[in-house]
Design an enzyme around this catalytic site. Sequence first.
Site, PDB file in Angstrom:
ATOM      1  N   HIS A  73       6.929   5.772   3.708  1.00  0.00           N
ATOM      2  CA  HIS A  73       5.670   6.075   3.459  1.00  0.00           C
ATOM      3  C   HIS A  73       4.788   5.795   4.997  1.00  0.00           C
ATOM      4  CE1 HIS A  73       1.714   5.557   1.518  1.00  0.00           C
ATOM      5  NE2 HIS A  73       1.482   4.759   2.462  1.00  0.00           N
ATOM      6  N   GLU A  74       5.215   4.458   5.779  1.00  0.00           N
ATOM      7  CA  GLU A  74       4.500   4.419   6.898  1.00  0.00           C
ATOM      8  C   GLU A  74       4.939   5.281   8.031  1.00  0.00           C
ATOM      9  OE1 GLU A  74       2.117   2.346   6.849  1.00  0.00           O
ATOM     10  OE2 GLU A  74       2.743   1.473   4.865  1.00  0.00           O
TER      11      GLU A  74
ATOM     12  N   HIS B   5       2.534   8.072   8.020  1.00  0.00           N
ATOM     13  CA  HIS B   5       1.114   7.654   8.886  1.00  0.00           C
ATOM     14  C   HIS B   5       1.385   7.817  10.259  1.00  0.00           C
ATOM     15  CE1 HIS B   5      -0.957   6.616   5.226  1.00  0.00           C
ATOM     16  NE2 HIS B   5      -0.047   5.549   5.025  1.00  0.00           N
TER      17      HIS B   5
END
Length: 462
Positions: free
Chosen positions: A33-34, A37
């Site tokens: 997920h990170e 980003h």
Amino acid sequence: MTSIFDLIQLIASNALLYGGTFLLVLSVLVFVHEWGHYIVARLCGVKVEIFSIGFGKEIFGVNDKHGTRWKFSLIPLGGYVKMFGDTDPASAGQTDKVKDKDSEELREFTEEEKKVTFYNKPVLQRSLIVFAGPAINFLFAIILLFGLYTFYGQPVTPPAASAVIEGTAAERAGFEPHDYVLKINGLSVKRFEDIRREVMVALDTPLEFEVQRGDDVVTLTATPDKEEMTDRFGFKHSRGMLGIIGPANGIAIDNIISVDGRDVESPEQKREALLNAIGSPFKIGLDRGEQVDFLTVNPIKEFNEGLLDSESPDFNVLIVSEDFGDDVLQMGVLHAAKSSVSETWNITFSTLKAIGQIFTGTRSATELGGIIRIGAIAGDMAQAGLIALITFTALLSINLGLINLFPIPMLDGGHLVFYAVEAIKGKPVPESVQEYAFRFGFAVLIALMLFANINDVVQLIM
């Protein structure tokens, strides 16, 4: 039901399995997920200061050549990416000042530094950076399922009824043994798992089934029975129950206690009664341990010749289905890609439907699970094998991506709402408004986390 003390003992005796599996799966999904980003931020020219798995005090970390600190932190229940110019990991505030390494004084950003700040990027780029986290969770699930389907295959069961349980929605709707489900509410059905998923989330909502029966296609309307189930840990789940049994290899005659309304005891009695009944539909009483079910079956004679042969492996088995049980469908690359996308969409839709049922009151909010429940499931999946663990990881990745898209301040979806307003109005939402919204969002998230985890403990105790 397993008490909380039983669960504690179970987890303590399998601490590495349950705790290790949970932390491993969570850490992988948080990293994915990170990283979404991070990579889009880097592509947009934003400097990333910190990439952390976990919160709180740093355990260890390294700096890369771009000046990003990659680290593991003490509390391994999440993670964050902190971008240059943000005052906190949630991008809830911004600053235009920085402190040099050799000085305690704050100074204004230089023009070059402003170019690599997150908040100075166009609203479209900021939206893409925020959206990339949830998006890559969906993509990761698709990749996991694609790999599973390509190298192992997709576990499938034909969407056929081998038996109909007495007193259930299926019997009331007119289902018969060997009915083959083609569609549910107009949507094509490929696997028995599709029937199970649609019925489970429908709860007590009427469903229209298009069924192949011999050479005819008939339409049946069934309203599943809403049942509350309790798993071995004591966690409660509501689900819809139709009352058909999918294709299986057979029913052990040791568990049959009656045939066509007549009690049978010895294996010889059971075998004789079954052989006399085969040729038309009849009912059997089936001892399932905690309950006795009465099933309408219509076994095919040529499939049950093993009942006459003591040397046959089917001598003590009643074959009730034209199809056999679970199979693994081997797929080519294109078929695997299509199926992985389709399965991800189906899981997403079913999850949204279940969440909607909680808001409407159709489904109890006590079904929301926290860390304890997720950890218990993760441990069970690890015990079930690699295939089950991969499937669970894909499911959890979809849920993580979906939850982060909810329009709650502090979550990615909340940021995207602010950026949408900014794009429409042509100017950012005032920082004071954002600050109060983020405080509200933080309170909501903390309340939800407390509710879910306290709910887990309460269900285990009661």
